[in-house]
Design a protein around this motif. Structure first.
Motif, PDB file in Angstrom:
ATOM      1  N   LEU A 135      39.001  32.960  51.925  1.00 33.16           N
ATOM      2  CA  LEU A 135      38.186  32.702  50.735  1.00 33.16           C
ATOM      3  C   LEU A 135      38.614  31.403  50.059  1.00 33.16           C
ATOM      4  CD1 LEU A 135      36.071  33.567  48.645  1.00 33.16           C
ATOM      5  CD2 LEU A 135      37.852  34.942  47.528  1.00 33.16           C
ATOM      6  N   TYR A 136      39.929  31.221  49.928  1.00 33.80           N
ATOM      7  CA  TYR A 136      40.422  30.012  49.265  1.00 33.80           C
ATOM      8  C   TYR A 136      40.086  28.766  50.080  1.00 33.80           C
ATOM      9  CZ  TYR A 136      43.470  26.650  46.996  1.00 33.80           C
ATOM     10  OH  TYR A 136      43.944  25.541  46.342  1.00 33.80           O
ATOM     11  N   ALA A 137      40.246  28.845  51.400  1.00 35.95           N
ATOM     12  CA  ALA A 137      39.940  27.687  52.238  1.00 35.95           C
ATOM     13  C   ALA A 137      38.478  27.269  52.100  1.00 35.95           C
ATOM     14  CB  ALA A 137      40.268  27.999  53.699  1.00 35.95           C
ATOM     15  N   LEU A 169      37.709  24.686  45.471  1.00 35.42           N
ATOM     16  CA  LEU A 169      37.290  23.998  44.247  1.00 35.42           C
ATOM     17  C   LEU A 169      36.929  25.006  43.154  1.00 35.42           C
ATOM     18  CD1 LEU A 169      35.051  21.103  45.607  1.00 35.42           C
ATOM     19  CD2 LEU A 169      37.230  20.864  44.432  1.00 35.42           C
ATOM     20  N   GLU A 170      36.199  26.036  43.531  1.00 36.32           N
ATOM     21  CA  GLU A 170      35.770  27.034  42.561  1.00 36.32           C
ATOM     22  C   GLU A 170      36.929  27.900  42.086  1.00 36.32           C
ATOM     23  OE1 GLU A 170      31.715  28.775  43.915  1.00 36.32           O
ATOM     24  OE2 GLU A 170      32.638  27.839  45.682  1.00 36.32           O
ATOM     25  N   VAL A 171      37.856  28.207  42.989  1.00 34.29           N
ATOM     26  CA  VAL A 171      39.019  29.003  42.602  1.00 34.29           C
ATOM     27  C   VAL A 171      39.884  28.229  41.617  1.00 34.29           C
ATOM     28  CG1 VAL A 171      41.144  30.102  43.423  1.00 34.29           C
ATOM     29  CG2 VAL A 171      39.023  30.321  44.752  1.00 34.29           C
ATOM     30  N   VAL A 172      40.150  26.981  41.908  1.00 31.14           N
ATOM     31  CA  VAL A 172      40.974  26.154  41.022  1.00 31.14           C
ATOM     32  C   VAL A 172      40.320  26.017  39.653  1.00 31.14           C
ATOM     33  CG1 VAL A 172      41.862  23.821  40.650  1.00 31.14           C
ATOM     34  CG2 VAL A 172      42.145  24.916  42.871  1.00 31.14           C
ATOM     35  N   ALA A 173      39.006  25.925  39.615  1.00 28.58           N
ATOM     36  CA  ALA A 173      38.307  25.831  38.330  1.00 28.58           C
ATOM     37  C   ALA A 173      38.563  27.065  37.474  1.00 28.58           C
ATOM     38  CB  ALA A 173      36.813  25.634  38.557  1.00 28.58           C
ATOM     39  N   PHE A 218      45.938  35.158  38.021  1.00 27.44           N
ATOM     40  CA  PHE A 218      47.064  34.268  38.299  1.00 27.44           C
ATOM     41  C   PHE A 218      48.046  34.835  39.323  1.00 27.44           C
ATOM     42  CE2 PHE A 218      45.588  32.287  34.341  1.00 27.44           C
ATOM     43  CZ  PHE A 218      45.415  31.005  34.833  1.00 27.44           C
ATOM     44  N   SER A 219      47.845  36.093  39.715  1.00 24.53           N
ATOM     45  CA  SER A 219      48.575  36.556  40.903  1.00 24.53           C
ATOM     46  C   SER A 219      48.137  35.734  42.109  1.00 24.53           C
ATOM     47  CB  SER A 219      48.330  38.051  41.144  1.00 24.53           C
ATOM     48  OG  SER A 219      46.986  38.298  41.588  1.00 24.53           O
ATOM     49  N   VAL A 220      46.889  35.281  42.096  1.00 26.77           N
ATOM     50  CA  VAL A 220      46.375  34.417  43.163  1.00 26.77           C
ATOM     51  C   VAL A 220      47.110  33.084  43.167  1.00 26.77           C
ATOM     52  CG1 VAL A 220      44.348  33.198  44.044  1.00 26.77           C
ATOM     53  CG2 VAL A 220      44.110  35.515  43.110  1.00 26.77           C
ATOM     54  N   LEU A 248      38.551  40.596  42.546  1.00 26.52           N
ATOM     55  CA  LEU A 248      38.297  39.878  41.304  1.00 26.52           C
ATOM     56  C   LEU A 248      37.674  38.518  41.581  1.00 26.52           C
ATOM     57  CD1 LEU A 248      38.629  39.538  38.211  1.00 26.52           C
ATOM     58  CD2 LEU A 248      40.894  38.568  38.687  1.00 26.52           C
ATOM     59  N   LEU A 249      38.230  37.785  42.534  1.00 32.19           N
ATOM     60  CA  LEU A 249      37.674  36.474  42.863  1.00 32.19           C
ATOM     61  C   LEU A 249      36.232  36.589  43.361  1.00 32.19           C
ATOM     62  CD1 LEU A 249      40.507  34.451  44.677  1.00 32.19           C
ATOM     63  CD2 LEU A 249      39.726  34.264  42.311  1.00 32.19           C
ATOM     64  N   GLU A 250      35.990  37.553  44.229  1.00 34.05           N
ATOM     65  CA  GLU A 250      34.631  37.717  44.757  1.00 34.05           C
ATOM     66  C   GLU A 250      33.650  38.035  43.637  1.00 34.05           C
ATOM     67  OE1 GLU A 250      35.824  39.314  49.243  1.00 34.05           O
ATOM     68  OE2 GLU A 250      35.410  40.747  47.626  1.00 34.05           O
ATOM     69  N   GLU A 251      34.105  38.826  42.673  1.00 30.56           N
ATOM     70  CA  GLU A 251      33.255  39.152  41.527  1.00 30.56           C
ATOM     71  C   GLU A 251      33.013  37.932  40.657  1.00 30.56           C
ATOM     72  OE1 GLU A 251      33.752  41.676  37.394  1.00 30.56           O
ATOM     73  OE2 GLU A 251      34.750  42.416  39.202  1.00 30.56           O
ATOM     74  N   ARG A 252      34.076  37.157  40.387  1.00 29.33           N
ATOM     75  CA  ARG A 252      33.961  35.998  39.506  1.00 29.33           C
ATOM     76  C   ARG A 252      33.172  34.848  40.146  1.00 29.33           C
ATOM     77  NH1 ARG A 252      37.885  35.336  35.577  1.00 29.33           N
ATOM     78  NH2 ARG A 252      36.616  33.514  35.006  1.00 29.33           N
ATOM     79  N   LEU A 253      33.339  34.695  41.453  1.00 28.09           N
ATOM     80  CA  LEU A 253      32.687  33.579  42.134  1.00 28.09           C
ATOM     81  C   LEU A 253      31.245  33.902  42.540  1.00 28.09           C
ATOM     82  CD1 LEU A 253      35.617  32.374  44.442  1.00 28.09           C
ATOM     83  CD2 LEU A 253      34.871  31.387  42.268  1.00 28.09           C
ATOM     84  N   GLY A 254      30.946  35.185  42.656  1.00 34.22           N
ATOM     85  CA  GLY A 254      29.582  35.579  43.010  1.00 34.22           C
ATOM     86  C   GLY A 254      29.273  35.444  44.480  1.00 34.22           C
TER      87      GLY A 254
END
Length: 348
Positions: free
Chosen positions: A199-201, A205-209, A299-301, A342-348
């Motif tokens: 997901l991060y790879a 950009l969206e994760v860092v934002a 921030f565990s990520v 959480l990331l999948e929910e936040r990023l859509g």
């Protein structure tokens, strides 16, 4: 005033100038080079100066110097120490001298010798690591409340670590560390490791934002146990090279997920988050329980990215046994906290 290029330039004459006191003799007790050059130095003087100091300067190997110039860590830390080092509201090494040259990337810091001051340096396996964690969250609350909402115009993020969500080239370089970690370690890790790595790879950009959302303050930025010391029961912080602006929870999550034993983190994280929130409230800053928990999950990520990237580099940045242990701990944290969900929910 000159900036020493190596330990051979840490002369009595140089120390006399920077300490504004006569130094008759200098003895380098120990010196080694890694991310930076480091030396423990004994001073002989009729004046009231410390018997020993700790000096950080450019790495001794040219290849490492070039790397450090590119990312700007040494310059950033020297600037922070020179500007606010002796004003920080948390325990940090006393600063006797700090200087840098942004043009050529040179820097030097003459700091308190923490070992000589009777401090000790914790590790995750210590019997007293929970007490360190309790002190750490209280101290971080003071730091974060003190600088909450301030402009911090003096702060400069290391040049090679500035977050520019629109910069795809920087994002690609950062993602490559995680791609390498997935290739090396995913088969031996829980499924969350590969899920988050992929997901991060794809969406770095969206994760860092997401990491920059919310009220920002001065953060240490690298609060694993290797950057901590304990002085008479009080947790202190050194290695401020990646200090920056961000939500304070990043510092809290970094330590809890990276440096607390897994079972202890599971048992104590709720109490430690409550302690942090209570200490913030004592300083006049409010952080509600739901927001704190969601920030902690997010921030565990960040803690995992740091650990996995470091492990991917072998022993170049940290001994591999240390970085692998941190990678295992942070991977379990992201799984326990469903950080990928959480990331999948936040990023859509």
């Amino acid at each position: 005033m000159s900036i020493p290029a190596g330990v051979d330039e840490l002369t009595p004459e140089w120390f006399t100038k920077v300490l504004s006191a006569p130094i008759d003799k200098v003895e380098v007790i120990d010196a080694h080079s890694g991310t930076t050059g480091r030396a423990r130095v004994a001073l002989r003087s009729p004046a009231d100066v410390p018997e020993t100091v700790f000096v950080k300067l450019q790495p001794f190997v040219e290849e490492q110097r070039k790397f450090l110039r590119q990312i700007g860590l040494g310059v950033a830390e020297a600037r922070l120490y020179a500007t606010v080092g002796n004003e920080l509201p948390v325990r940090a090494p006393r600063v006797w001298h700090a200087d840098h040259d942004s043009a050529d990337g040179s820097f030097v810091m003459v700091l308190e010798d923490l070992e000589a001051s009777g401090c000790h340096f914790p590790s995750p396996s210590d019997d007293g690591i929970l007490s360190v964690a309790e002190s750490l969250v209280a101290e971080l609350a003071v730091l974060h409340a003190t600088y909450a909402g301030q402009d911090l115009g003096w702060l400069r993020t290391p040049s090679g670590m500035r977050r520019k969500p629109e910069d795809t080239e920087i994002a690609a370089r950062r993602a490559q560390f995680i791609v390498s970690a997935v290739e090396q370690f995913a088969d031996e890790m829980p499924a969350a490791f590969r899920r988050l790595g992929d997901l991060y790879a794809e969406r770095s950009l969206e994760v860092v934002a997401l990491f920059n959302e919310g009220e920002r303050t001065l953060i240490h930025g690298d609060t694993h146990s290797g950057n901590l010391f304990v002085d008479r029961g009080r947790c202190g912080f050194f290695d401020w090279a990646v200090a920056g602006r961000g939500p304070g929870m990043r510092d809290v999550a970094y330590f809890l997920c990276n440096s607390l034993p897994i079972d202890m983190r599971r048992a104590e994280e709720a109490a430690l988050l409550a302690r942090y929130r209570g200490a913030l409230a004592d300083e006049g800053t409010t952080l509600d329980e739901h927001t704190a928990h969601e920030q902690y999950r997010l921030f565990s990520v960040y803690s995992w990215i740091a650990a996995a990237s470091t492990a991917a580099m072998g022993s170049r940045w940290q001994p591999i046994d240390v970085s692998r242990a941190a990678m295992v701990s942070t991977t379990q944290a992201i799984e326990d906290l469903d950080a990928v969900g959480l990331l999948e929910e936040r990023l859509g």
